[in-house]
Scaffold this active site. Structure first.
Site, PDB file in Angstrom:
ATOM      1  N   CYS A  21       9.701  49.708  42.382  1.00  0.00           N
ATOM      2  CA  CYS A  21      10.879  49.696  43.091  1.00  0.00           C
ATOM      3  C   CYS A  21      11.076  48.212  43.595  1.00  0.00           C
ATOM      4  O   CYS A  21      10.493  47.330  43.100  1.00  0.00           O
ATOM      5  CB  CYS A  21      10.711  50.189  44.518  1.00  0.00           C
ATOM      6  SG  CYS A  21       9.867  52.065  44.662  1.00  0.00           S
ATOM      7  N   ARG A  44      14.764  47.667  38.480  1.00  0.00           N
ATOM      8  CA  ARG A  44      13.205  48.004  39.047  1.00  0.00           C
ATOM      9  C   ARG A  44      13.413  49.380  39.454  1.00  0.00           C
ATOM     10  O   ARG A  44      12.221  50.215  39.569  1.00  0.00           O
ATOM     11  CB  ARG A  44      12.875  47.265  40.136  1.00  0.00           C
ATOM     12  CG  ARG A  44      12.608  45.533  39.673  1.00  0.00           C
ATOM     13  CD  ARG A  44      12.338  44.797  40.765  1.00  0.00           C
ATOM     14  NE  ARG A  44      10.997  45.234  41.222  1.00  0.00           N
ATOM     15  CZ  ARG A  44       9.691  44.832  40.627  1.00  0.00           C
ATOM     16  NH1 ARG A  44       9.739  43.784  39.852  1.00  0.00           N
ATOM     17  NH2 ARG A  44       8.488  45.244  41.017  1.00  0.00           N
ATOM     18  N   TRP A 102      12.533  53.726  43.017  1.00  0.00           N
ATOM     19  CA  TRP A 102      12.306  54.414  41.917  1.00  0.00           C
ATOM     20  C   TRP A 102      11.088  55.554  42.428  1.00  0.00           C
ATOM     21  O   TRP A 102      10.063  55.183  42.604  1.00  0.00           O
ATOM     22  CB  TRP A 102      11.791  53.637  40.700  1.00  0.00           C
ATOM     23  CG  TRP A 102      11.195  54.371  39.503  1.00  0.00           C
ATOM     24  CD1 TRP A 102      10.059  54.640  39.398  1.00  0.00           C
ATOM     25  CD2 TRP A 102      11.849  54.556  38.443  1.00  0.00           C
ATOM     26  NE1 TRP A 102       9.900  55.288  38.060  1.00  0.00           N
ATOM     27  CE2 TRP A 102      11.022  55.348  37.452  1.00  0.00           C
ATOM     28  CE3 TRP A 102      13.353  54.569  38.369  1.00  0.00           C
ATOM     29  CZ2 TRP A 102      11.615  55.959  36.522  1.00  0.00           C
ATOM     30  CZ3 TRP A 102      13.765  55.379  37.061  1.00  0.00           C
ATOM     31  CH2 TRP A 102      12.910  55.845  35.802  1.00  0.00           C
ATOM     32  N   ASN A 114       6.703  48.771  47.825  1.00  0.00           N
ATOM     33  CA  ASN A 114       6.680  49.119  46.644  1.00  0.00           C
ATOM     34  C   ASN A 114       5.269  49.366  46.077  1.00  0.00           C
ATOM     35  O   ASN A 114       4.216  48.547  46.443  1.00  0.00           O
ATOM     36  CB  ASN A 114       7.261  47.912  45.760  1.00  0.00           C
ATOM     37  CG  ASN A 114       7.073  48.071  44.296  1.00  0.00           C
ATOM     38  OD1 ASN A 114       6.938  49.088  43.898  1.00  0.00           O
ATOM     39  ND2 ASN A 114       7.258  46.825  43.440  1.00  0.00           N
ATOM     40  N   GLY A 115       4.920  50.419  45.349  1.00  0.00           N
ATOM     41  CA  GLY A 115       3.525  50.784  45.209  1.00  0.00           C
ATOM     42  C   GLY A 115       3.028  52.261  45.394  1.00  0.00           C
ATOM     43  O   GLY A 115       4.012  53.021  45.650  1.00  0.00           O
ATOM     44  N   GLU A 174       3.234  56.985  15.487  1.00  0.00           N
ATOM     45  CA  GLU A 174       4.101  56.215  16.564  1.00  0.00           C
ATOM     46  C   GLU A 174       4.224  54.655  16.149  1.00  0.00           C
ATOM     47  O   GLU A 174       5.331  54.146  16.427  1.00  0.00           O
ATOM     48  CB  GLU A 174       3.090  56.047  17.852  1.00  0.00           C
ATOM     49  CG  GLU A 174       3.644  55.451  18.968  1.00  0.00           C
ATOM     50  CD  GLU A 174       5.164  55.609  19.513  1.00  0.00           C
ATOM     51  OE1 GLU A 174       5.609  56.372  18.949  1.00  0.00           O
ATOM     52  OE2 GLU A 174       5.590  54.577  20.246  1.00  0.00           O
ATOM     53  N   LYS A 228       7.871  53.082  15.880  1.00  0.00           N
ATOM     54  CA  LYS A 228       8.427  51.879  16.639  1.00  0.00           C
ATOM     55  C   LYS A 228       8.894  50.959  15.686  1.00  0.00           C
ATOM     56  O   LYS A 228       9.976  50.260  15.877  1.00  0.00           O
ATOM     57  CB  LYS A 228       7.104  51.144  17.247  1.00  0.00           C
ATOM     58  CG  LYS A 228       6.584  51.524  18.491  1.00  0.00           C
ATOM     59  CD  LYS A 228       7.619  51.488  19.676  1.00  0.00           C
ATOM     60  CE  LYS A 228       8.539  52.501  19.978  1.00  0.00           C
ATOM     61  NZ  LYS A 228       7.896  53.706  20.380  1.00  0.00           N
ATOM     62  N   GLU A 284      12.510  52.084  14.260  1.00  0.00           N
ATOM     63  CA  GLU A 284      13.579  52.036  15.554  1.00  0.00           C
ATOM     64  C   GLU A 284      14.033  50.725  15.799  1.00  0.00           C
ATOM     65  O   GLU A 284      15.207  50.453  16.083  1.00  0.00           O
ATOM     66  CB  GLU A 284      13.429  53.030  16.483  1.00  0.00           C
ATOM     67  CG  GLU A 284      12.407  52.567  17.478  1.00  0.00           C
ATOM     68  CD  GLU A 284      12.039  53.485  18.640  1.00  0.00           C
ATOM     69  OE1 GLU A 284      13.265  54.082  19.123  1.00  0.00           O
ATOM     70  OE2 GLU A 284      10.961  53.695  19.258  1.00  0.00           O
ATOM     71  N   HIS A 302      -2.608  63.297  -2.609  1.00  0.00           N
ATOM     72  CA  HIS A 302      -1.782  64.481  -2.956  1.00  0.00           C
ATOM     73  C   HIS A 302      -0.304  64.112  -3.274  1.00  0.00           C
ATOM     74  O   HIS A 302       0.503  64.864  -3.376  1.00  0.00           O
ATOM     75  CB  HIS A 302      -1.953  65.426  -1.936  1.00  0.00           C
ATOM     76  CG  HIS A 302      -3.494  65.974  -1.593  1.00  0.00           C
ATOM     77  ND1 HIS A 302      -3.912  66.681  -2.295  1.00  0.00           N
ATOM     78  CD2 HIS A 302      -4.306  65.671  -0.562  1.00  0.00           C
ATOM     79  CE1 HIS A 302      -5.282  66.913  -2.109  1.00  0.00           C
ATOM     80  NE2 HIS A 302      -5.334  66.385  -0.924  1.00  0.00           N
ATOM     81  N   LYS A 325      18.771  55.361  25.257  1.00  0.00           N
ATOM     82  CA  LYS A 325      17.342  55.551  25.962  1.00  0.00           C
ATOM     83  C   LYS A 325      17.303  57.006  26.139  1.00  0.00           C
ATOM     84  O   LYS A 325      16.142  57.586  26.339  1.00  0.00           O
ATOM     85  CB  LYS A 325      17.539  54.829  27.163  1.00  0.00           C
ATOM     86  CG  LYS A 325      16.197  54.744  27.907  1.00  0.00           C
ATOM     87  CD  LYS A 325      15.263  54.159  27.104  1.00  0.00           C
ATOM     88  CE  LYS A 325      13.702  54.277  27.770  1.00  0.00           C
ATOM     89  NZ  LYS A 325      12.796  54.261  26.788  1.00  0.00           N
TER      90      LYS A 325
HETATM   91  O1  M6R Z   1      13.162  60.655  27.549  1.00  0.00           O
HETATM   92  P1  M6R Z   1      12.137  61.385  26.287  1.00  0.00           P
HETATM   93  O2  M6R Z   1      10.632  60.863  26.510  1.00  0.00           O
HETATM   94  O3  M6R Z   1      12.228  62.950  26.292  1.00  0.00           O
HETATM   95  O4  M6R Z   1      12.680  60.867  24.964  1.00  0.00           O
HETATM   96  C1  M6R Z   1      12.189  61.177  23.768  1.00  0.00           C
HETATM   97  C2  M6R Z   1      12.677  60.419  22.409  1.00  0.00           C
HETATM   98  O5  M6R Z   1      14.004  60.550  22.502  1.00  0.00           O
HETATM   99  C3  M6R Z   1      12.098  58.799  22.656  1.00  0.00           C
HETATM  100  O6  M6R Z   1      10.811  58.962  22.716  1.00  0.00           O
HETATM  101  C4  M6R Z   1      12.358  58.244  21.441  1.00  0.00           C
HETATM  102  O7  M6R Z   1      12.111  58.658  20.406  1.00  0.00           O
HETATM  103  C5  M6R Z   1      12.239  56.564  21.735  1.00  0.00           C
HETATM  104  N1  M6R Z   1      13.426  55.871  21.393  1.00  0.00           N
HETATM  105  C6  M6R Z   1      10.908  56.188  21.115  1.00  0.00           C
HETATM  106  O8  M6R Z   1      10.683  54.868  21.200  1.00  0.00           O
END
Ligand code: M6R
Length: 615
Positions: free
Chosen positions: A2, A27, A74, A100-101, A488, A492, A495, A511, A610
């Site tokens: 927060c 925050r 938050w 906050n915490g 993952e 990363k 993207e 394979h 996001k």
């Molecule tokens: O908000 P969510 O965790 O449901 O979102 C899922 C994906 O859209 C999200 O993880 C996306 O792949 C990110 N950009 C990964 O870095």
């Protein structure tokens, strides 16, 4: 996470507080509030939603005075409601605070105070106001001169958890008391005035001179003076520092991007995720929000983890945890597939929606479908009060704090942590012994320190990133629990750097994918010391024979890794089930530094959002 801003000086506090809240909105932004002391009274105004809503509401109120506190929330404990928004009062409306915490033992503290105090919120914070008020009243009962700082110190002696807090009392209009343990607080020094905030952002317009409070410190702050004490009430000498950051740098705490800051947040927020959620003595987890009886939990014969993107890779790690610890067959389903597949679920199926935002349209639709078919439907979510959190019949918040970079990092690690804890909780009802549970929990508690060890290698990881940045394609390889880590890592890189990459389970190479191996096709292999180490090593030997450049993630002490390539990033040893919590971090940093080097918009990569609230 927060945001706190407080002011004591000779100017009107309100404009400073509201402006400060806007600077701190990154925050937390689900609700906000201000409280200002004047003429022996406290005026408080709060509102749900962003600071604009609060500002609008303030137009109908006269809130004057030169000392005040404010907060942008938050949510962690208690939904997003005006009642739960800070500042919070004790009983008599004179003592008010922002926090906050997380107060881990807030339920126990409430019980100890008994029914002499009336609580109005579902937050963990409100107890602090009542507890400090209680100690303040005790001073009066014992004919001592009431002292807010001492009351704060006495109250905090009973508290388990983390706090950055500022307390104001209507009868002490020349005073603010601030305390810190685990949640940052900075004091800004002006001419006849002081600012207190979660970070320096809101005070940079007024002063560059600051004092950083350290854990276990309590400060008594007036217009002209600041005195700092430790929790044993011994005075401490503090140094004034000159801040060189501009506002944006301060929001990112000096990091160049939110993504980098969030990667470095991981040790701290990981502790927030597990704090108060396990019982070491019994070797089990006690995640409260599941809303299932022990019998219902025992009746579950299938778990389905539904998620998208990074959350789905976290869920793939969760599958290992549920199967290994709880012995429950577990599937991971990408939400956009599940919802259209006519899935088979029944009243013995437990479906978790795993989501950072809690708003992902596909995940939400899939959960609705599972609910319709009679499954137990629960959420593992970051954003409190989000749609998934509201529509599921229980679950757990992962407490990662706001994640602002589009690329998810700290939410991933906290999702994994929560799924491991859930798996343990189910496992202890069936087949896991207390000793096994204790071993796991002890290993979990060591994770933050080990994350720090990896983060300290950032320069080496950056060096590797610079070496590899010009390749056009990448292959990420892992086996077993490290296959989702490879997925993952590849995700990363794609993207944020826009470099093409794929991830494979290393056993699949012969394979088909072996055909791609060549000197212009680097392979990043996760070869840590788990049960498949020898097999993974053989896979890497084969890649070496085919002349593909190799970058290895290996366990600290594995000198043999250097025989395969010069490029080795070492991670500390941990239990196999917890390896993804560590092994993912160098991959996050690797992707980050490549993206920066290629001049990408790291926090806002092209074509991505996001929160994916449309199908
Ligand atoms: O908000 P969510 O965790 O449901 O979102 C899922 C994906 O859209 C999200 O993880 C996306 O792949 C990110 N950009 C990964 O870095």
């Amino acid at each position: 996470m927060c945001g706190i801003i407080a002011y004591i000086g000779n100017k009107q506090a309100l404009p400073i507080l509201v402006k400060g809240l806007r600077r701190l909105e990154y925050r937390g932004y689900d609700s906000a509030g201000v409280a200002i002391a004047q003429d022996g009274k406290i005026n408080r105004v709060r509102s749900v939603g962003r600071i604009d809503n609060l500002d609008e509401k303030l137009k109908d109120h006269t809130v004057e005075g030169t000392v005040g506190i404010a907060h942008t929330r938050w949510a962690t404990h208690g939904g997003v409601t005006e009642e739960n928004a800070h500042p919070h009062f004790g009983c008599d409306g004179k003592l008010v605070l922002v926090h906050n915490g997380i107060i881990e033992n807030y339920r126990e503290l409430k019980t100890n105070l008994g029914d002499t105090h009336e609580f109005k919120t579902q937050t963990d914070t409100e107890i602090l106001a009542h507890l400090i008020e209680f100690h303040y009243e005790q001073q009066k009962i014992h004919n001592e001169t009431p002292d807010v700082r001492l009351a704060v110190e006495h109250a905090l002696a009973h508290v388990r958890g983390t706090y950055g807090l500022v307390v104001m009392h209507a009868d002490h209009p020349d005073l603010l008391v601030a305390a810190r343990l685990g949640s940052p607080l900075v004091v800004g020094i002006g001419e006849g005035e002081h600012y207190i905030a979660s970070d320096a952002t809101p005070m940079l317009a007024y002063t560059k001179k600051v004092i950083f409070l350290e854990d276990g410190e309590v400060a008594e702050i007036s217009r002209d003076n600041m005195e700092t004490y430790n929790l044993k009430d011994e005075a401490i000498e503090k140094h004034v520092e000159e801040i060189e950051w501009n506002e944006t740098q301060a929001q990112k705490q000096g990091f160049d991007h939110f993504m980098l800051k969030e990667i470095f947040d991981q040790p701290t927020v990981f502790e927030d995720a597990i704090r108060g959620r396990y019982n070491l003595l019994e070797g089990t987890a006690n995640l409260g929000g599941l809303n299932m009886s022990d019998d219902e939990m025992r009746s579950v014969n299938r778990v389905i983890l539904i998620a998208c993107g990074t959350a789905s890779y976290a869920a793939m790690v969760g599958k290992y945890a549920f199967e290994r610890l709880a012995g429950i067959p577990t599937e991971v389903d990408v939400a956009s597939e599940f919802r259209y597949r006519d899935p088979i679920v029944d009243e013995h199926t437990l479906v978790f929606g795993v989501s950072q935002s809690g708003e992902t349209a596909d995940t939400l639709a899939a959960l609705r479908e599972a609910k319709r078919k009679g499954a137990f439907v629960r959420g593992i979510v970051n954003v409190v009060g989000s749609t998934i959190a509201r529509e599921t019949d229980g679950g757990t918040y992962i407490h990662a704090g706001p994640e602002l970079a589009v690329a998810s990092t700290k939410a991933y690690t906290n999702m994994v942590a929560i799924m491991v804890l859930y798996a343990l909780q189910f496992g202890r009802l069936k087949r896991v012994s207390p000793a096994t549970g204790q071993r796991l929990l002890k290993a979990l508690r060591e994770i933050p320190a080990k994350m720090h060890e990896i983060l300290e290698q950032k320069d080496l990881i950056k060096e590797m990133a610079l070496k590899y940045k010009d390749y056009k394609d990448f292959l990420f390889l892992g086996r077993g629990i490290n296959f989702p880590v490879a997925l993952e890592g590849s995700h990363k890189l794609k993207e944020i750097s826009y470099i093409h990459s794929e991830a494979y389970p290393a056993g699949e190479m012969k394979h088909g994918v072996n055909a791609l191996l060549a000197s212009d096709f680097p392979v990043l292999a996760i070869m840590t010391k788990d049960q498949l180490y020898d097999k993974m090593r053989s896979n890497v030997e084969e890649i070496k024979a085919r002349k593909a450049p190799i970058l290895l993630i290996a366990t600290k002490g594995d000198e043999g890794a250097k025989e395969l390539t010069d490029d080795v990033l070492y991670v500390p040893d941990t239990m196999e089930l917890l390896e993804p919590l560590l092994n993912t971090i160098p991959l996050q940093l690797f992707a980050y530094y490549i993206a920066v080097e290629l001049g990408r918009d790291v926090d806002r990569p092209r074509n991505l959002a996001k929160s994916v609230t449309v199908e």
